[in-house]
Structure formats: structure tokens, C-alpha cells
Write a protein that holds these residues in place. Structure first.
Motif, PDB file in Angstrom:
ATOM      1  N   ILE A  63      51.558  59.697  30.690  1.00  0.00           N
ATOM      2  CA  ILE A  63      52.268  60.746  29.953  1.00  0.00           C
ATOM      3  C   ILE A  63      51.460  62.041  29.988  1.00  0.00           C
ATOM      4  O   ILE A  63      52.008  63.120  30.230  1.00  0.00           O
ATOM      5  N   ALA A  66      51.730  63.556  33.422  1.00  0.00           N
ATOM      6  CA  ALA A  66      53.053  64.165  33.620  1.00  0.00           C
ATOM      7  C   ALA A  66      53.142  65.512  32.911  1.00  0.00           C
ATOM      8  O   ALA A  66      53.652  66.491  33.477  1.00  0.00           O
ATOM      9  N   ARG A  67      52.630  65.574  31.683  1.00  0.00           N
ATOM     10  CA  ARG A  67      52.633  66.850  30.945  1.00  0.00           C
ATOM     11  C   ARG A  67      51.813  67.905  31.685  1.00  0.00           C
ATOM     12  O   ARG A  67      52.223  69.057  31.811  1.00  0.00           O
ATOM     13  N   THR A  71      55.890  68.263  34.015  1.00  0.00           N
ATOM     14  CA  THR A  71      57.076  67.409  33.921  1.00  0.00           C
ATOM     15  C   THR A  71      57.686  67.527  32.521  1.00  0.00           C
ATOM     16  O   THR A  71      56.962  67.612  31.524  1.00  0.00           O
ATOM     17  N   VAL A  73      58.858  66.156  29.329  1.00  0.00           N
ATOM     18  CA  VAL A  73      58.565  64.925  28.600  1.00  0.00           C
ATOM     19  C   VAL A  73      59.244  65.014  27.240  1.00  0.00           C
ATOM     20  O   VAL A  73      58.980  65.935  26.472  1.00  0.00           O
ATOM     21  N   GLU A  75      60.134  62.922  23.639  1.00  0.00           N
ATOM     22  CA  GLU A  75      59.695  61.800  22.811  1.00  0.00           C
ATOM     23  C   GLU A  75      60.560  61.714  21.577  1.00  0.00           C
ATOM     24  O   GLU A  75      60.966  62.734  21.030  1.00  0.00           O
ATOM     25  N   VAL A  89      59.338  57.447  25.096  1.00  0.00           N
ATOM     26  CA  VAL A  89      58.903  58.637  25.826  1.00  0.00           C
ATOM     27  C   VAL A  89      59.619  58.635  27.174  1.00  0.00           C
ATOM     28  O   VAL A  89      59.540  57.659  27.919  1.00  0.00           O
ATOM     29  N   ARG A  90      60.329  59.736  27.453  1.00  0.00           N
ATOM     30  CA  ARG A  90      61.022  59.868  28.741  1.00  0.00           C
ATOM     31  C   ARG A  90      60.363  60.960  29.553  1.00  0.00           C
ATOM     32  O   ARG A  90      60.215  62.092  29.102  1.00  0.00           O
ATOM     33  N   MET A  91      59.942  60.599  30.764  1.00  0.00           N
ATOM     34  CA  MET A  91      59.366  61.566  31.696  1.00  0.00           C
ATOM     35  C   MET A  91      60.405  61.812  32.784  1.00  0.00           C
ATOM     36  O   MET A  91      60.748  60.903  33.543  1.00  0.00           O
ATOM     37  N   ASP A  98      64.045  58.762  36.186  1.00  0.00           N
ATOM     38  CA  ASP A  98      63.152  59.025  35.055  1.00  0.00           C
ATOM     39  C   ASP A  98      62.374  57.757  34.719  1.00  0.00           C
ATOM     40  O   ASP A  98      62.823  56.644  34.980  1.00  0.00           O
TER      41      ASP A  98
END
Length: 114
Positions: A63, A66-67, A71, A73, A75, A89-91, A98
Motif C-alpha cells: 500500500i 502504491a501511494r 496510485t 488508494v 480505504e 484498501v483498494r489500489m 485493482d
């Protein structure tokens, strides 16, 4: 045509033998055990397919990575069927699927910062 019922063999300790579970059932039990195990995060795609499991530390590192890469993100907190809270948490991945990480409530102390 009648079917004959044959009793299962009995061991000396009087426990009945059972047939091994078929692999899909065994696999499902393994996935449930992993999902309920401490320090495990279930990973899904945006179609709801289970991809596998990570430790909380590995999921948090993914996560953070990705941040840092910019990306999207998202939550949120929701509850499971028993009313226990879950962190989701969706990336986002516009080129593929995803990644959705689901943290169970028993690891709540790890996500106090969010």
C-alpha cells in the motif's frame, strides 16, 4: 435395484475412519484457515476473485509503495456478516485489475493511524 449399505470399518480405538476430503473442499478449508489466521490479509481483484494472502506487514508495504507511485488508494471500514469491523484498501490499476486488501478486525491496532 437396491443399494447395499456397508458400515465403515472401525479402528481398534473405536474411531470411525472417514474418507479424505476432495481437493476443492480441502483447498476451501485451507483458505478459510488462512483468512482467519493472525497476521493475514486476504487479497482480491475488483471482480471478487481471491488472489491469495499476505502478512499485514507485506500488505502495508504494498500500500505504501502504491501511494508513493501515485496510485489511487481508497480505504474504508465495513463489517463482516457477524458485525466485526473490516478494513478494506483498494489500489486502483487502470491497466489491469485493482488489488483489494481486506484486513480483519483482530489486527485493528495496526491500522490505528489511518
Amino acid at each position: 435395484m437396491a443399494t447395499q449399505i456397508v458400515p465403515a470399518p472401525v479402528r481398534a480405538d473405536h474411531h470411525h475412519l472417514t474418507a479424505p476430503l476432495p481437493w476443492p473442499a480441502s483447498d476451501a478449508i485451507t483458505r478459510v484457515e488462512l483468512a482467519l489466521a493472525d497476521r493475514t490479509v486476504a487479497n482480491f481483484d475488483n471482480h471478487g476473485s481471491l488472489w491469495g494472502f499476505d502478512t499485514v506487514e507485506d500488505a502495508e508495504a504494498s500500500i505504501a509503495k502504491a501511494r508513493a507511485a501515485g496510485t489511487d488508494v481508497d480505504e474504508w471500514e465495513t463489517t463482516d456478516r457477524e458485525g466485526k469491523p473490516l478494513r478494506v484498501v483498494r489500489m486502483a490499476d487502470p491497466t489491469f485489475l485493482d488489488t483489494i486488501c481486506v484486513f480483519s478486525a483482530w489486527r485493528r491496532e495496526l491500522w490505528a493511524e489511518w
